[in-house]
Design a protein around this motif. Sequence first.
Motif, mmCIF file in Angstrom:
data_model
loop_
_atom_site.group_PDB
_atom_site.id
_atom_site.type_symbol
_atom_site.label_atom_id
_atom_site.label_comp_id
_atom_site.label_asym_id
_atom_site.label_seq_id
_atom_site.Cartn_x
_atom_site.Cartn_y
_atom_site.Cartn_z
ATOM 1 N N LYS A 172 40.910 32.771 4.096
ATOM 2 C CA LYS A 172 39.730 32.738 3.238
ATOM 3 C C LYS A 172 38.625 31.897 3.869
ATOM 4 O O LYS A 172 37.450 32.282 3.866
ATOM 5 C CB LYS A 172 40.090 32.177 1.867
ATOM 6 N N ILE A 178 37.012 33.855 6.752
ATOM 7 C CA ILE A 178 36.098 34.887 6.252
ATOM 8 C C ILE A 178 34.807 34.257 5.749
ATOM 9 O O ILE A 178 33.710 34.769 6.016
ATOM 10 C CB ILE A 178 36.790 35.724 5.158
ATOM 11 N N ASP A 179 34.897 33.112 5.057
ATOM 12 C CA ASP A 179 33.698 32.414 4.582
ATOM 13 C C ASP A 179 32.814 31.978 5.745
ATOM 14 O O ASP A 179 31.577 32.081 5.675
ATOM 15 C CB ASP A 179 34.075 31.200 3.733
ATOM 16 N N LEU A 186 32.746 33.392 8.771
ATOM 17 C CA LEU A 186 32.215 34.580 9.441
ATOM 18 C C LEU A 186 31.024 35.171 8.688
ATOM 19 O O LEU A 186 30.155 35.798 9.289
ATOM 20 C CB LEU A 186 33.304 35.635 9.613
ATOM 21 N N ARG A 187 30.969 34.969 7.379
ATOM 22 C CA ARG A 187 29.821 35.450 6.605
ATOM 23 C C ARG A 187 28.552 34.693 6.943
ATOM 24 O O ARG A 187 27.449 35.178 6.712
ATOM 25 C CB ARG A 187 30.117 35.336 5.116
#
Length: 75
Positions: A24, A27-28, A30-31
Motif C-alpha cells: 500500500k 502504491i501511494d 508511485l501515485r
Amino acid sequence: MAKTRESDKAVRPNVFMRIGLFIKQIIDELRKVVSPSGKELLGWSFAVFVFVLILMALVTGMDFGLGKLTLWIFG
C-alpha cells in the motif's frame, strides 16, 4: 515480564498485514511520481548521452595513456 511479551505480540501485526501495508505504501508513493514532458525527456536524454560520451573519452584516454606508460616502463 510475561505480560510485556504478550502485549507486544498482540499489538504487532502479522507478516501478511505488514506485507500488505508495504505494498500500500509503495502504491501511494508511485501515485506521487510525475512523468516528464517530451521536451524534458529529450533534454535529460541528451544530457545523459553527453555525460556518457565524456566518461568514455576519459576512460579511453586513461587506458591509452596507462598502456603507453606501461610499455615505456617495462619495455
